[in-house]
Design a protein around this motif. Structure first.
Motif, PDB file in Angstrom:
ATOM      1  N   ARG A 106       0.823  -1.213   0.000  1.00 10.68           N
ATOM      2  CA  ARG A 106       0.000   0.000   0.000  1.00 10.68           C
ATOM      3  C   ARG A 106       0.853   1.257   0.000  1.00 10.68           C
ATOM      4  O   ARG A 106       0.494   2.253  -0.620  1.00 10.68           O
ATOM      5  N   PHE A 107       1.963   1.227   0.755  1.00 14.05           N
ATOM      6  CA  PHE A 107       2.742   2.466   0.823  1.00 14.05           C
ATOM      7  C   PHE A 107       4.141   2.335   0.248  1.00 14.05           C
ATOM      8  O   PHE A 107       4.812   3.342   0.017  1.00 14.05           O
ATOM      9  N   THR A 108       4.609   1.103  -0.028  1.00 11.66           N
ATOM     10  CA  THR A 108       5.946   1.011  -0.618  1.00 11.66           C
ATOM     11  C   THR A 108       5.920   1.414  -2.091  1.00 11.66           C
ATOM     12  O   THR A 108       6.933   1.835  -2.635  1.00 11.66           O
ATOM     13  N   VAL A 109       4.755   1.301  -2.733  1.00 12.33           N
ATOM     14  CA  VAL A 109       4.697   1.687  -4.147  1.00 12.33           C
ATOM     15  C   VAL A 109       4.776   3.212  -4.311  1.00 12.33           C
ATOM     16  O   VAL A 109       5.638   3.706  -5.024  1.00 12.33           O
ATOM     17  N   PRO A 110       3.939   4.020  -3.634  1.00 17.33           N
ATOM     18  CA  PRO A 110       4.114   5.465  -3.792  1.00 17.33           C
ATOM     19  C   PRO A 110       5.420   5.984  -3.199  1.00 17.33           C
ATOM     20  O   PRO A 110       5.858   7.079  -3.542  1.00 17.33           O
ATOM     21  N   GLU A 111       6.054   5.191  -2.337  1.00 16.81           N
ATOM     22  CA  GLU A 111       7.322   5.612  -1.744  1.00 16.81           C
ATOM     23  C   GLU A 111       8.392   5.804  -2.817  1.00 16.81           C
ATOM     24  O   GLU A 111       9.345   6.558  -2.631  1.00 16.81           O
ATOM     25  N   ILE A 112       8.187   5.134  -3.966  1.00 19.24           N
ATOM     26  CA  ILE A 112       9.165   5.244  -5.046  1.00 19.24           C
ATOM     27  C   ILE A 112       9.276   6.681  -5.545  1.00 19.24           C
ATOM     28  O   ILE A 112      10.333   7.110  -6.007  1.00 19.24           O
ATOM     29  N   LEU A 113       8.177   7.445  -5.433  1.00 19.16           N
ATOM     30  CA  LEU A 113       8.230   8.850  -5.848  1.00 19.16           C
ATOM     31  C   LEU A 113       9.213   9.635  -4.994  1.00 19.16           C
ATOM     32  O   LEU A 113       9.815  10.602  -5.448  1.00 19.16           O
ATOM     33  N   PHE A 114       9.330   9.214  -3.721  1.00 18.39           N
ATOM     34  CA  PHE A 114      10.191   9.942  -2.808  1.00 18.39           C
ATOM     35  C   PHE A 114      11.580   9.341  -2.721  1.00 18.39           C
ATOM     36  O   PHE A 114      12.519  10.006  -2.286  1.00 18.39           O
ATOM     37  N   ASN A 115      11.706   8.088  -3.126  1.00 20.97           N
ATOM     38  CA  ASN A 115      13.002   7.414  -3.129  1.00 20.97           C
ATOM     39  C   ASN A 115      13.111   6.500  -4.333  1.00 20.97           C
ATOM     40  O   ASN A 115      12.887   5.292  -4.204  1.00 20.97           O
ATOM     41  N   PRO A 116      13.446   7.014  -5.504  1.00 17.29           N
ATOM     42  CA  PRO A 116      13.580   6.138  -6.676  1.00 17.29           C
ATOM     43  C   PRO A 116      14.681   5.095  -6.512  1.00 17.29           C
ATOM     44  O   PRO A 116      14.678   4.083  -7.215  1.00 17.29           O
ATOM     45  N   THR A 117      15.592   5.300  -5.564  1.00 18.08           N
ATOM     46  CA  THR A 117      16.645   4.312  -5.345  1.00 18.08           C
ATOM     47  C   THR A 117      16.077   3.007  -4.785  1.00 18.08           C
ATOM     48  O   THR A 117      16.759   1.975  -4.825  1.00 18.08           O
ATOM     49  N   ASP A 118      14.838   3.028  -4.278  1.00 16.66           N
ATOM     50  CA  ASP A 118      14.230   1.793  -3.781  1.00 16.66           C
ATOM     51  C   ASP A 118      14.133   0.734  -4.858  1.00 16.66           C
ATOM     52  O   ASP A 118      14.179  -0.462  -4.567  1.00 16.66           O
ATOM     53  N   ILE A 119      13.967   1.143  -6.123  1.00 17.11           N
ATOM     54  CA  ILE A 119      13.895   0.143  -7.186  1.00 17.11           C
ATOM     55  C   ILE A 119      15.154   0.155  -8.048  1.00 17.11           C
ATOM     56  O   ILE A 119      15.190  -0.439  -9.114  1.00 17.11           O
ATOM     57  N   GLY A 120      16.170   0.878  -7.606  1.00 13.50           N
ATOM     58  CA  GLY A 120      17.426   0.837  -8.338  1.00 13.50           C
ATOM     59  C   GLY A 120      17.617   1.961  -9.333  1.00 13.50           C
ATOM     60  O   GLY A 120      18.560   1.940 -10.108  1.00 13.50           O
ATOM     61  N   MET A 121      16.709   2.971  -9.336  1.00 16.24           N
ATOM     62  CA  MET A 121      16.884   4.082 -10.271  1.00 16.24           C
ATOM     63  C   MET A 121      17.772   5.133  -9.612  1.00 16.24           C
ATOM     64  O   MET A 121      17.492   5.566  -8.491  1.00 16.24           O
ATOM     65  N   ASN A 122      18.805   5.557 -10.297  1.00 24.57           N
ATOM     66  CA  ASN A 122      19.793   6.418  -9.675  1.00 24.57           C
ATOM     67  C   ASN A 122      19.402   7.891  -9.764  1.00 24.57           C
ATOM     68  O   ASN A 122      20.122   8.712 -10.346  1.00 24.57           O
ATOM     69  N   GLN A 123      18.238   8.215  -9.198  1.00 26.12           N
ATOM     70  CA  GLN A 123      17.809   9.611  -9.175  1.00 26.12           C
ATOM     71  C   GLN A 123      17.303   9.926  -7.784  1.00 26.12           C
ATOM     72  O   GLN A 123      16.917   9.038  -7.029  1.00 26.12           O
ATOM     73  N   ALA A 124      17.262  11.221  -7.468  1.00 26.12           N
ATOM     74  CA  ALA A 124      16.761  11.614  -6.155  1.00 26.12           C
ATOM     75  C   ALA A 124      15.244  11.682  -6.183  1.00 26.12           C
ATOM     76  O   ALA A 124      14.631  11.722  -7.243  1.00 26.12           O
ATOM     77  N   GLY A 125      14.624  11.710  -5.011  1.00 26.66           N
ATOM     78  CA  GLY A 125      13.170  11.784  -4.924  1.00 26.66           C
ATOM     79  C   GLY A 125      12.679  13.213  -5.041  1.00 26.66           C
ATOM     80  O   GLY A 125      13.458  14.162  -5.151  1.00 26.66           O
ATOM     81  N   ILE A 126      11.350  13.371  -5.012  1.00 23.91           N
ATOM     82  CA  ILE A 126      10.757  14.688  -5.265  1.00 23.91           C
ATOM     83  C   ILE A 126      11.274  15.788  -4.347  1.00 23.91           C
ATOM     84  O   ILE A 126      11.685  16.851  -4.840  1.00 23.91           O
ATOM     85  N   PRO A 127      11.325  15.598  -3.008  1.00 25.46           N
ATOM     86  CA  PRO A 127      11.798  16.708  -2.170  1.00 25.46           C
ATOM     87  C   PRO A 127      13.229  17.124  -2.491  1.00 25.46           C
ATOM     88  O   PRO A 127      13.534  18.316  -2.584  1.00 25.46           O
ATOM     89  N   GLU A 128      14.110  16.142  -2.707  1.00 25.14           N
ATOM     90  CA  GLU A 128      15.507  16.494  -3.008  1.00 25.14           C
ATOM     91  C   GLU A 128      15.630  17.207  -4.331  1.00 25.14           C
ATOM     92  O   GLU A 128      16.450  18.127  -4.482  1.00 25.14           O
ATOM     93  N   VAL A 129      14.832  16.795  -5.325  1.00 24.29           N
ATOM     94  CA  VAL A 129      14.951  17.439  -6.629  1.00 24.29           C
ATOM     95  C   VAL A 129      14.367  18.844  -6.586  1.00 24.29           C
ATOM     96  O   VAL A 129      14.827  19.734  -7.296  1.00 24.29           O
ATOM     97  N   ILE A 130      13.375  19.058  -5.707  1.00 24.96           N
ATOM     98  CA  ILE A 130      12.873  20.430  -5.528  1.00 24.96           C
ATOM     99  C   ILE A 130      14.021  21.323  -5.066  1.00 24.96           C
ATOM    100  O   ILE A 130      14.237  22.424  -5.589  1.00 24.96           O
ATOM    101  N   VAL A 131      14.803  20.818  -4.104  1.00 25.04           N
ATOM    102  CA  VAL A 131      15.933  21.610  -3.605  1.00 25.04           C
ATOM    103  C   VAL A 131      16.948  21.832  -4.720  1.00 25.04           C
ATOM    104  O   VAL A 131      17.483  22.928  -4.905  1.00 25.04           O
ATOM    105  N   GLU A 132      17.185  20.770  -5.528  1.00 23.24           N
ATOM    106  CA  GLU A 132      18.155  20.895  -6.625  1.00 23.24           C
ATOM    107  C   GLU A 132      17.691  21.938  -7.637  1.00 23.24           C
ATOM    108  O   GLU A 132      18.485  22.773  -8.105  1.00 23.24           O
ATOM    109  N   ALA A 133      16.384  21.914  -7.947  1.00 26.44           N
ATOM    110  CA  ALA A 133      15.870  22.867  -8.932  1.00 26.44           C
ATOM    111  C   ALA A 133      15.943  24.293  -8.402  1.00 26.44           C
ATOM    112  O   ALA A 133      16.346  25.218  -9.120  1.00 26.44           O
ATOM    113  N   ILE A 134      15.583  24.474  -7.134  1.00 23.14           N
ATOM    114  CA  ILE A 134      15.606  25.826  -6.574  1.00 23.14           C
ATOM    115  C   ILE A 134      17.038  26.349  -6.510  1.00 23.14           C
ATOM    116  O   ILE A 134      17.309  27.516  -6.812  1.00 23.14           O
TER     117      ILE A 134
END
Lengths: 148, 460
Positions: B287-315
C-alpha cells in the motif's frame, strides 16, 4: 560438486537496468497482430469548405502524402538522435540537462520476496533477501531464471 | 478581443482533458489510448469508447505517447478524430483555435510534427502550444494558500510547480510567469511505472496480474497511500491481522458479477471459509511502498533523487542572471519593492523597469520565494498523504530561514486545463497565437519564436 554460477557486478547492473526498462512497458504480452483495427474507427470530419473539384484532388493527394509521412512510426530513441540536441553547447537547457541528479542518501535495501528491509543479498544473482525462508523461495522461483 | 471558439486540449500521456474555453467549466477526461481485446469479441476501443468496456481481461493497449513524448501519430490521430467527431466534442477545426499542451523540453522535430498535423492536416484556424505547468500558473495560485494575509493575496511572482504525471515528474520554477529553463528538473518516475511495479510484486506474492493493467491501476488508486513514517508503517505491517490497521482486503472484480473491485471489511478467522468464491488481494506493505518510489527512486534501483531532493536541486539552480531581457518580455505593472522583516511571508513585489533588470534581489532571496510558493499538480498528487509528506521532507532539506509552503488544488488533474480556460479569455492569448496564414507564410520557425517560453536562447 555442482559448479555454482556467480554473476559479476556489470551483469547485475545490466539486469537492474533491464528491469527498469521493463517497468516502462505498456503491455505485458506483445501481440502485434491485434493491430487490425475493426470498424469502430470514426471517420475524420469532412471539411466545411467547398473546393473546386480540381483543387480538392491535388489538396487531398498532398494531404495523404503528408499524413503518411507524419505517421511513420519512430521510437523515442530515434527521435532523440534525429533532433541532435546532444550536439548543442552545454549551457543551452535541453531534455538531457533536465535529468534530476542522484540522491544524497544511500539506497535502502528491500527483500525481493516479501518487501521488508533486507540485510543480505543472493550470492549468485545479487537480489536481496531478508531471511532464510525468503532465500529458499527466491532460489526456487526467481534466481537466474529471468536474467538478460 | 475577437470572439473565437477556443478548444483547450491538455494532451497528456494517460488522459486528454478536452473542452471549449467559453462553454464548459469542466473538461471531458478521455483516455489517450487505443485498446484492443485479443480473445473473445476482438473489439477495439478508441479514447472515450473505453468507458463502455465491461470485460477487462486480455486487453492490449496502444499508447501514442512513449516515455512522455508523442511518438505514435497514427494512434493519436485516430483518438483526435474521435474527440473532434460529433459523438464527443463536435469540433470543426477550420473554425476553431486550439490551445494544446506539450511535455517540457519537447523535441524540436516532434514540435514540427505538432505544427504540421495541426495546421496542414487538421487545418485549425490558429493555435498556441505550451507546457502544462505554465497553464497551471494561469489559475489563481494564491487561493491555494488560505492562511496568507489578505493584503498580500496578489498572485506570487515566483512559483514552483511539481507536475507528477503518468510518464514522469517535472519540477518547474517560474518567475514572473516565465519558466527558468536551466532549472527545470525531471524524475523518470510516473504513474505508469508505479502501476507496473505494483503488478510485478502482486504477481510474485499473490495472484498473477501481469495482464490486468486496468484492474491493478484501480487497486493502486484505491488502496495506495503515501506514508508519513515509512519505517514505522513497515513495522506495523509485520503484526498480525488484529493489530495491523494497514492491511486491507481488496476484492478483485470477476467479470460475471461485479466489474468493479472494492475493499471489504477484514473478516475474523471464523468467517474466512464462507465466501471462497471471491478472489481477495491482501494489500499490506504494498500500500505504501509503491508510492514511496516517488520519494526514493533508489528503492527500485533508479539512480535519481526523490521529489523533495529534486525540488531543492531545482531551486538551487535558479539565479536571477538567468532571466535575460527578452523581446517578448512583459513588464510588470507593480512599482514598489516590499521586503518584509517577517520572513514568514515570502512575497516580494519587484520593480521591473528594464534598466533595473536583472532583479535587485540576490539569489538567496529568490530561493526563499520559491520555497514559499510550491504547487503540486498531476495525477500522482491524488495519493492521500502526498502533500503532507512533501512538506515534511522538504522542511528537513530547506534552509531554516525560509518558510516552506505547499499548495495543492482541489483537482490536480484538471488544474492545467482550468488554467488554459482562464488564459484563453485574456488578451495575452491573442498575442501568443499563431494563425494558419502566419504558419503558411513563415513555416515552423514562427511557432518556435512565439511559443518559446525562455525568450531568445535559441537566437543567441
Amino acid at each position: 560438486m555442482k559448479h555454482k554460477v556467480i554473476l559479476d557486478q556489470t551483469t547485475r547492473n545490466r539486469n537492474i537496468q533491464h528491469h527498469l526498462n521493463e517497468l516502462e512497458r505498456d503491455n505485458y504480452a506483445e501481440v502485434p497482430e491485434l493491430e487490425i483495427v475493426s470498424g469502430t474507427i470514426t471517420k475524420p470530419r469532412r471539411t466545411s469548405e467547398v473546393d473546386t473539384s480540381q483543387n480538392r484532388k491535388t489538396k487531398a493527394r498532398s494531404k495523404k502524402q503528408l499524413l503518411s509521412q507524419l505517421t511513420v512510426k519512430k521510437n523515442l530513441n530515434a527521435l532523440l538522435e534525429e533532433s541532435r540536441i546532444d550536439q548543442l553547447p552545454p549551457d543551452i537547457p535541453t531534455y538531457f540537462t533536465a535529468i534530476a541528479g542522484p540522491s544524497r542518501y544511500p539506497p535502502r535495501k528491500f527483500c525481493s520476496v516479501c518487501g521488508y528491509l533486507s540485510n543480505y543479498s543472493c550470492k549468485t544473482c545479487g537480489m536481496k533477501y531478508c531471511s532464510v525462508k525468503c532465500l529458499e523461495i527466491h532460489e526456487e522461483t526467481r534466481c537466474m531464471k529471468y536474467t538478460v | 478581443m475577437t470572439e473565437r471558439k477556443v478548444l483547450v486540449l491538455d494532451n497528456g500521456a494517460n488522459t486528454i482533458k478536452a473542452g471549449y474555453a467559453l462553454f464548459s467549466q469542466q473538461p471531458k477526461i478521455i483516455p489517450n489510448c487505443r485498446v484492443t481485446r485479443g480473445k473473445g469479441d476482438k473489439k477495439t476501443f478508441i479514447g472515450d469508447q473505453f468507458s463502455s468496456c465491461t470485460d477487462f481481461s486480455g486487453l492490449y493497449y496502444r499508447l501514442p505517447f512513449e516515455k512522455g513524448f508523442l511518438t505514435n501519430w497514427e494512434v493519436e490521430k485516430g483518438i483526435w478524430d474521435r474527440i473532434f467527431s460529433k459523438d464527443v466534442l463536435d469540433c470543426d477545426p477550420q473554425k476553431t483555435s486550439l490551445l494544446i499542451t506539450e511535455p517540457c523540453f519537447n523535441l524540436p522535430n516532434i514540435q514540427r510534427t505538432y505544427d504540421e498535423m495541426i495546421f496542414e492536416v487538421y487545418e485549425f484556424q490558429s493555435y498556441c502550444r505550451t507546457i502544462a505547468p505554465w497553464l497551471c500558473i494561469q489559475n489563481d495560485i494564491s487561493s491555494l494558500y488560505p492562511n496568507r494575509p489578505q493584503n498580500l493575496a496578489e498572485p506570487p511572482d515566483c512559483v514552483l510547480v511539481v507536475d507528477s504525471g503518468y510518464s514522469f515528474t517535472h519540477i518547474v520554477p517560474f518567475v514572473m510567469g516565465r519558466p527558468i529553463l536551466p532549472a527545470i528538473r525531471r524524475i523518470n518516475i510516473g504513474g505508469k511505472l508505479l502501476t507496473n511495479h505494483l503488478k510485478e510484486i502482486v504477481s510474485f506474492r499473490y495472484w498473477d496480474m501481469m495482464d490486468q493493467t486496468y484492474v491493478m491501476n484501480e487497486v493502486k488508486e484505491t488502496c495506495c497511500y503515501v506514508s508519513q513514517d515509512f519505517l514505522a508503517d513497515l513495522e506495523t505491517c509485520r503484526k498480525n491481522t488484529r493489530d495491523n490497521p494497514i492491511l486491507q482486503e481488496y476484492v478483485l472484480p470477476d467479470f460475471s458479477r461485479n466489474t468493479k473491485g472494492y475493499i471489504r471489511e477484514k473478516k475474523c478467522v471464523a468467517e474466512i471459509y464462507d465466501q471462497s468464491d471471491e478472489q481477495v488481494l491482501y494489500m499490506n506493505n504494498e500500500r505504501f511502498t509503491v508510492p514511496e518510489i516517488l520519494f526514493n527512486p533508489t528503492d527500485i534501483g533508479m539512480n535519481q533523487a526523490g521529489i523533495p531532493e529534486v525540488i531543492v536541486e531545482a531551486i538551487n539552480a535558479t539565479h536571477p542572471a538567468y532571466l535575460k531581457k527578452s523581446k517578448n518580455h512583459l513588464i510588470s505593472k507593480k512599482d514598489y519593492l516590499v521586503v518584509t522583516d517577517d520572513s514568514n511571508l515570502g512575497l516580494i513585489f519587484i520593480n521591473l523597469s528594464l534598466e533595473m533588470f536583472p532583479f535587485p534581489v540576490n539569489d538567496v532571496d529568490l530561493h526563499g520565494l520559491f520555497y514559499g510558493n510550491i504547487v503540486l499538480v498531476g495525477g500522482n498528487s491524488l495519493f492521500s498523504g502526498y502533500k503532507e509528506r512533501v512538506e515534511k521532507d522538504l522542511r528537513v532539506l530547506a534552509p531554516s530561514e525560509f518558510e516552506v509552503k505547499v499548495g495543492i488544488p482541489e483537482d490536480p488533474i484538471t488544474y492545467a486545463w482550468n488554467g488554459g480556460r482562464q488564459f484563453a479569455s485574456t488578451p495575452e492569448f491573442d498575442e501568443r497565437l499563431v494563425t494558419r496564414s502566419e504558419y503558411m507564410e513563415y513555416g515552423s520557425n514562427i511557432c518556435l519564436r512565439k511559443f518559446g517560453l525562455g525568450g531568445d536562447e535559441i537566437d543567441e
